[in-house]
Design a protein around this motif. Structure first.
Motif, mmCIF file in Angstrom:
data_model
loop_
_atom_site.group_PDB
_atom_site.id
_atom_site.type_symbol
_atom_site.label_atom_id
_atom_site.label_comp_id
_atom_site.label_asym_id
_atom_site.label_seq_id
_atom_site.Cartn_x
_atom_site.Cartn_y
_atom_site.Cartn_z
ATOM 1 N N ILE A 1 -3.569 -9.099 97.680
ATOM 2 C CA ILE A 1 -4.644 -8.312 98.295
ATOM 3 C C ILE A 1 -5.903 -8.605 97.492
ATOM 4 O O ILE A 1 -5.963 -8.293 96.296
ATOM 5 N N PRO A 2 -6.914 -9.258 98.063
ATOM 6 C CA PRO A 2 -8.135 -9.598 97.311
ATOM 7 C C PRO A 2 -8.831 -8.358 96.777
ATOM 8 O O PRO A 2 -8.663 -7.248 97.295
ATOM 9 N N LYS A 3 -9.629 -8.546 95.738
ATOM 10 C CA LYS A 3 -10.259 -7.405 95.075
ATOM 11 C C LYS A 3 -11.275 -6.700 95.959
ATOM 12 O O LYS A 3 -11.535 -5.511 95.792
ATOM 13 N N ASP A 4 -11.876 -7.416 96.942
ATOM 14 C CA ASP A 4 -12.889 -6.797 97.783
ATOM 15 C C ASP A 4 -12.319 -6.238 99.081
ATOM 16 O O ASP A 4 -13.067 -5.786 99.951
ATOM 17 N N ALA A 5 -10.970 -6.262 99.235
ATOM 18 C CA ALA A 5 -10.367 -5.721 100.451
ATOM 19 C C ALA A 5 -10.492 -4.206 100.465
ATOM 20 O O ALA A 5 -10.289 -3.541 99.449
ATOM 21 N N THR A 6 -10.824 -3.638 101.605
ATOM 22 C CA THR A 6 -10.987 -2.186 101.731
ATOM 23 C C THR A 6 -9.733 -1.517 102.269
ATOM 24 O O THR A 6 -9.679 -0.300 102.405
ATOM 25 N N ASP A 7 -8.718 -2.328 102.615
ATOM 26 C CA ASP A 7 -7.449 -1.766 103.068
ATOM 27 C C ASP A 7 -6.331 -2.519 102.353
ATOM 28 O O ASP A 7 -6.566 -3.199 101.365
ATOM 29 N N ASP A 8 -5.126 -2.376 102.831
ATOM 30 C CA ASP A 8 -3.981 -3.007 102.185
ATOM 31 C C ASP A 8 -3.646 -4.359 102.808
ATOM 32 O O ASP A 8 -2.538 -4.858 102.646
ATOM 33 N N HIS A 9 -4.575 -4.965 103.513
ATOM 34 C CA HIS A 9 -4.273 -6.203 104.221
ATOM 35 C C HIS A 9 -4.082 -7.349 103.227
ATOM 36 O O HIS A 9 -4.934 -7.620 102.382
ATOM 37 N N SER A 10 -2.947 -8.031 103.324
ATOM 38 C CA SER A 10 -2.609 -9.135 102.425
ATOM 39 C C SER A 10 -2.947 -10.464 103.062
ATOM 40 O O SER A 10 -3.000 -10.612 104.293
ATOM 41 N N VAL A 11 -3.166 -11.464 102.196
ATOM 42 C CA VAL A 11 -3.284 -12.859 102.617
ATOM 43 C C VAL A 11 -2.386 -13.683 101.699
ATOM 44 O O VAL A 11 -1.931 -13.214 100.654
ATOM 45 N N TYR A 12 -2.127 -14.922 102.089
ATOM 46 C CA TYR A 12 -1.313 -15.815 101.282
ATOM 47 C C TYR A 12 -2.207 -16.885 100.663
ATOM 48 O O TYR A 12 -3.020 -17.511 101.358
ATOM 49 N N ILE A 13 -2.059 -17.092 99.352
ATOM 50 C CA ILE A 13 -2.859 -18.087 98.646
ATOM 51 C C ILE A 13 -1.936 -19.069 97.947
ATOM 52 O O ILE A 13 -0.749 -18.796 97.726
ATOM 53 N N ASP A 14 -2.484 -20.244 97.594
ATOM 54 C CA ASP A 14 -1.725 -21.173 96.760
ATOM 55 C C ASP A 14 -2.003 -20.868 95.293
ATOM 56 O O ASP A 14 -2.752 -19.948 94.958
ATOM 57 N N TRP A 15 -1.426 -21.661 94.415
ATOM 58 C CA TRP A 15 -1.539 -21.373 92.990
ATOM 59 C C TRP A 15 -2.905 -21.737 92.422
ATOM 60 O O TRP A 15 -3.177 -21.478 91.253
ATOM 61 N N SER A 16 -3.762 -22.297 93.248
ATOM 62 C CA SER A 16 -5.150 -22.540 92.831
ATOM 63 C C SER A 16 -6.080 -21.436 93.308
ATOM 64 O O SER A 16 -7.285 -21.485 93.041
#
Length: 845
Positions: A244-259
């Motif tokens: 969950i990115p730091k600027d997200a205002t809800d609990d919405h997740s995204v998928y990132i790679d190791w970079s």
């Protein structure tokens, strides 16, 4: 795993607490430790902890509340009852891969005991965690972290900027034992940074909690893998991390790679799970669950009411537990509105087990827990069929295979061995199902005490019985309680207290030779007469005579079930052909029962004097993989080499010691520990995969943290083949050294001001091995190993060695076969074998 079943299994496969009751005397035991303890628990197969302050009287125990039933002063004992550390502790837990026992008092970690080296060191820490094969200890008073290796050797302090701290999951050990969810698979710890702001999404006691940001920190190299820019990071077990990115205002997740790059942002779903087997569970706006792949494509349409969420991804080894609501049974105080009926599906969405169970869990073979750090429950492969345990809604348990075949249903408790599934039924019956052929054996009892090492311990008519899984009686004891059989030593009870007794009935087979009489026999014709007797107090699984490369199974046997006599006995009286050879040929009798295998050896010669042999049938393999070099190039595949060689040599009958990423400090310490054990073995194999270099007549094995500025640094910081040859401590031992490493001044050291002229590359200068020692180099002197894996799992030399190592070839022939196979495939490497063996040697007899 269902908590109730986990507890029942753990008591048999991991801790096995011994309760106390009166007994009626002894018959077939000799007491070696007088009964003084009131409770005992197994730490490892060979190590126990025992206490005298647990309530011995059953009436007192029953009157106390559960939190009072605690032993506060544990001592550590070996299986013979010898006290290993001269003090007592509140708790002791083992890191089984490293041989380290962590000891605590008053919720603080106060000692580390390495039972391989028999060394104890005093420490003082508050918490402990594991990272990248290392141990991390936290001291609250100074807010500092210390990094140790797996053997308990101090490496360094871990430096953090002010305001950073390792996440609370560090507290994997705080005096109460380990919890499997408190360490991370990939070895890097979460790190948290406290922010000045508050988290407006949640309210705690009328106020917003502080806001934290998470990143991933490499504790070994002290750098950020991912900066602390996330409100949440999933368990680090996949190529894609759920955050969950730091600027997200809800609990919405995204998928990132190791970079840190966003690779997948599936915005059509309200809840996302972690990836496992390349699939992630997603919940749509209708509260239905399905699965997507790593491109975001729907793999299994949303249809399920629930998914049994796992820490390492919901799909594992191609299976996932999913369920539907039982809408006729509303459930309170749960994230689910209704009771869930669970089933099992494959990755293509097809159903394996119907949706009718209260829970379903993959089961690990608990006999193998000793090979793991802690209870790392994973799928086990029994004859290519994974096993699952399930709980019925009536509180009973069952076992099914991955093809949907239900082996056991409605059992009170379920146990597992390497070859069998056992179920304790409510009618005081134990059902044993052999996985090989699905055959079934039933036992009846008054009380089941223990299932371990192919033995069943139970009370019947006031007598303790120990039977094998085939239904054969090992022996009966007048003790009303007998527990934890290990070799010849058992915990027994006398006058309500626990002691340790010795029994001759619990041993590996015994071999008595009549002919040949001598250790070394010279023959004038190509046959040998073998007369011998094999006796066993448990069922003999197999007996064979091996003459050179040829194996002859022995099946004729006599049985005697009289008390004090063997349960199983085989008399061998046969003439065997002997191949013509100028070398000594091994003559071996191999015998196996439920408690282990023994190989008894003679040495025979047809056309010349017999070489010196050894009657010590124990074989030890020391296997090291150094991969994560710090100032030099990290190697690929060395840990794969280590693990695969260990597995191959274990099938060849070797006892295994494994170590990885050894440092300048602990490599010599390990060598010393290996040497202290080596005298117990007749044949020793030492295998190393990692960086290497040759100077003069010696090859050097390179630790992972060397700092090399000259040739003298190599000599002082690295392990030479002379050091390895010191593992041979007796004249009759055979030592085989195998090194998969470069034998030149390879490119890893070129920036270290080493002079090429200091490296003598003349193969004629190579030092001869000591007597009864051979060295097999993965490369020729002055050459490098093939770079990279090129699609292989293992390095080039080891991959070819593994293909043939389990074949019954003597080692010199095997070396030729490996080179012939590499040449035939035009591989850019050639191994070199230099031997001075007196005894015949092959990896697989």
């Amino acid at each position: 795993m269902n908590k109730k079943l986990f507890t029942l299994l753990a008591l048999i496969g991991f801790s096995c607490i011994i309760a106390v009751v009166p007994c009626f005397g002894q018959s077939d035991f000799k007491m070696v430790v007088n009964p003084v303890y009131t409770v005992a628990e197994k730490i490892t197969d060979e190590i126990y902890r025992a206490s005298t302050d647990y309530p011995a009287d059953p009436k007192v125990r029953n009157s106390l509340s559960p939190n009072k039933l605690v032993a506060y002063h544990w001592v550590i004992l070996d299986y013979k009852g010898n006290q290993l550390v001269n003090e007592s502790f509140n708790s002791c837990a083992a890191l089984r891969k490293s041989g380290l026992i962590v000891c605590s008092k008053n919720k603080r970690i106060v000692g580390l005991y390495n039972y391989l080296t028999k060394q104890y060191s005093t420490v003082n820490f508050d918490q402990m965690g594991m990272a990248d094969g290392k141990l991390v200890f936290y001291t609250a008073a100074t807010n500092t972290y210390s990094l140790y290796d797996r053997s308990g050797n101090y490496l360094k302090a871990i430096k953090f900027n002010p305001g950073y701290t390792i996440k609370e999951s560090l507290s994997g050990y705080a005096g109460d034992g380990f919890r499997s969810d408190d360490y991370l698979n990939n070895g890097d710890f979460y790190v948290v940074e406290r922010q000045d702001g508050v988290d407006t999404r949640y309210v705690v006691n009328g106020a917003n909690p502080p806001k934290y940001l998470y990143g991933i920190f490499d504790v070994q190299n002290e750098n950020w893998v991912l900066p602390p820019n996330y409100q949440e990071i999933s368990d680090i077990n996949s190529k894609l991390l759920r955050v969950i990115p730091k600027d997200a205002t809800d609990d919405h997740s995204v998928y990132i790679d190791w970079s840190g790059n966003v690779k997948l942002n599936p915005g059509n779903y309200q809840t996302l799970h972690d990836f496992g087997d390349g699939l992630a569970a997603v919940q749509d706006q209708n509260d239905k669950w399905g699965f997507i792949n790593m491109t975001g494509t729907v793999q299994i349409p949303a249809q399920f009411d629930a998914v049994s969420e796992s820490e390492s991804g919901d799909f594992k080894n191609g299976f996932c537990v999913v369920g539907y609501y039982n809408r006729s049974k509303p459930k309170t105080q749960s994230i689910y509105k209704y009771e869930v009926k669970w089933g099992l599906i494959k990755s293509d969405g097809s159903k394996v087990l119907d949706y009718k169970y209260k829970s379903i869990s993959p089961i690990d073979n608990l006999d193998n827990v000793k090979d793991d750090d802690i209870e790392d429950y994973t799928f086990s492969n029994f004859l290519n069929a994974y096993l699952f345990t399930f709980e019925n809604f009536d509180g009973t348990y069952g076992v099914a295979t991955s093809d949907g075949n239900v082996l056991i249903d409605q059992a009170k408790t379920v146990y597992f061995t390497h070859e069998s599934v056992l179920a304790e039924m409510s009618d005081k019956k134990l059902t044993v199902i052999k996985l090989q052929d699905r055959s079934q054996v039933n036992f009846t009892f008054d009380e089941l005490l223990q299932v371990e090492k192919g033995l069943i311990v139970y009370n019947k008519n006031g007598v303790t019985n120990i039977d094998n899984l085939k239904g054969g009686s090992v022996f009966k004891s007048r003790f009303s309680r007998v527990f934890t059989p290990y070799l010849n030593y058992l915990w027994v009870q006398e006058n309500g207290l626990l002691g340790i007794a010795y029994s001759e009935n619990l041993t590996t087979p015994q071999v008595s030779w009549q002919t040949p009489v001598e250790e070394n026999t010279k023959l004038n014709e190509n046959q040998v007469s073998v007369k011998a007797t094999v006796k066993s107090y448990t069922h003999l699984a197999k007996v064979s005579v091996m003459v050179g490369d040829q194996t002859y199974p022995i099946t004729d046997r006599t049985k005697s079930l009289t008390r004090g006599n063997p349960v199983d006995e085989i008399t061998i009286d046969r003439v065997f052909p002997v191949p013509n050879s100028s070398q000594a040929i091994p003559l071996r009798i191999s015998a196996e029962n439920e408690l282990g295998n023994i190989v008894s050896q003679k040495s025979i010669s047809v056309n010349g004097p017999a070489n010196q042999g050894t009657s010590n049938g124990r074989r030890l393999a020391i296997i090291i993989g150094n991969e994560k070099y710090r100032s030099q190039a990290t190697l690929e595949g060395c840990l794969n080499d280590m693990n695969d060689m260990a597995a191959a040599l274990k099938t060849c009958g070797f006892e295994i010691l494994k170590d990885s990423d050894l440092t300048v400090v602990n490599f010599p310490q390990k060598m010393s520990a290996y040497k202290s054990l080596s005298s117990n073995y007749g044949e020793i194999v030492f295998y190393f995969s990692g960086h290497g270099a040759s100077i003069g007549s010696l090859q050097y094995l390179v630790p992972v943290d060397v700092s090399l500025k000259g040739v003298e640094d190599i000599k002082s910081q690295c392990i030479s083949t002379d050091n390895v040859m010191a593992l041979k401590t007796r004249a009759d031992q055979s030592l085989v050294i195998v090194t998969d490493a470069c034998r030149d001044l390879n490119t890893a050291w070129q920036d270290q001001a080493l002079r090429q002229e200091d490296i003598v590359k003349d193969l004629l200068h190579a030092k001869d091995p000591a007597q009864n020692v051979c060295i097999w180099y993965g490369t020729l002197n002055g050459t490098t190993a093939a770079a990279g894996l090129s699609g292989r799992k293992n390095s080039l030399f080891t991959s070819y060695l593994l293909k043939s190592i389990t074949q019954p070839y003597d080692i010199e022939r095997l070396a030729k076969i490996v080179n012939q196979n590499m040449v035939a495939q035009n591989e850019p490497q050639y191994s070199y074998f230099k031997g001075n063996l007196l005894n015949f040697f092959q990896f697989k007899y």
